[in-house]
Design a protein around this motif. Structure first.
Motif, short mmCIF file in Angstrom:
data_model
loop_
_atom_site.label_atom_id
_atom_site.label_comp_id
_atom_site.label_asym_id
_atom_site.label_seq_id
_atom_site.Cartn_x
_atom_site.Cartn_y
_atom_site.Cartn_z
N ALA A 90 0.87 -1.17 0.00
CA ALA A 90 0.00 0.00 0.00
C ALA A 90 0.91 1.22 0.00
O ALA A 90 1.81 1.32 0.83
N PHE A 91 0.69 2.13 -0.94
CA PHE A 91 1.51 3.34 -0.99
C PHE A 91 0.62 4.57 -0.82
O PHE A 91 -0.57 4.53 -1.13
N THR A 92 1.20 5.64 -0.31
CA THR A 92 0.46 6.85 0.00
C THR A 92 1.02 8.03 -0.78
O THR A 92 2.12 8.50 -0.47
N PRO A 93 0.31 8.52 -1.79
CA PRO A 93 0.78 9.71 -2.50
C PRO A 93 0.93 10.89 -1.54
O PRO A 93 0.25 10.95 -0.51
N THR A 94 1.79 11.83 -1.89
CA THR A 94 2.06 12.95 -0.97
C THR A 94 0.91 13.94 -0.88
O THR A 94 0.79 14.66 0.10
N ILE A 95 0.05 13.97 -1.92
CA ILE A 95 -1.13 14.83 -1.90
C ILE A 95 -2.33 14.06 -2.43
O ILE A 95 -2.16 13.15 -3.25
N PRO A 96 -3.54 14.39 -2.01
CA PRO A 96 -4.73 13.63 -2.40
C PRO A 96 -5.06 13.66 -3.90
O PRO A 96 -5.76 12.79 -4.38
N HIS A 97 -4.56 14.65 -4.65
CA HIS A 97 -4.86 14.75 -6.07
C HIS A 97 -3.62 14.50 -6.92
O HIS A 97 -3.54 14.97 -8.05
#
Length: 168
Positions: A90-97
């Motif tokens: 699972a990876f988390t982009p630095t910003i939601p868009h």
């Protein structure tokens, strides 16, 4: 074709930075190799930390930083089950868009496909609730045909390879 979250194929590669000033996190230390791991006579199961070590140095497509330094990947969100031949990241982009989310996920997936034994089923997905287009990106990353088609695109493959040739 695999589309970036922004819908333009490469999600603005070369365009203005979406997150011009990201938070930078401290890298974890290198894992100490145990005597058991060095013993070639003993089986060495692939675990989450080993998978994390494979992906931590992938470069972010927008910044001269690694996915680990941007906290896009963390060891706690990497699961490996050697007995069942499965890996989940699972990876988390630095910003939601983040329009680079699909490219980041594709880079992680390609690195693992190239590095792990063929018996492994690799699942790469966005951490739940962290991206506006989470469902669409996850659907693309899970689609073998779309991933294969994306990797036939020489320009996209070049960008992925640049991310994978990042620093360690």
């Amino acid at each position: 074709m695999l589309r970036m979250a922004g819908g333009t194929g490469l999600g603005g590669v070369g365009a203005a930075l979406e997150n011009a000033n990201p938070l930078v996190f401290r890298r974890q230390g290198e894992r100490a190799v145990t005597p058991r791991e060095e013993d070639e006579a003993l089986p060495d199961a692939i675990d989450g930390r080993e998978v994390f070590d494979l992906i931590r140095a992938i470069s972010d497509p927008e910044h001269p930083l690694t996915l680990e330094e941007l906290n896009v990947v963390e060891e706690a969100r990497v699961k490996a089950n050697d007995a069942n031949s499965t890996v989940s990241v699972a990876f988390t982009p630095t910003i939601p868009h983040c329009s680079m989310a699909t490219l980041i996920g594709l880079s992680i997936k390609v690195k693992l496909i190239r590095s792990l034994p063929e018996r492994f089923k690799v699942d790469v997905h966005i951490t739940q609730g962290t991206h506006a287009s989470e469902h669409a990106v996850n659907k693309q990353l899970a689609d073998k045909e779309r991933v294969a088609a994306a990797l036939e695109n020489s320009h996209l493959l070049e960008v992925v390879n640049q991310c994978l040739s990042g620093r360690s």
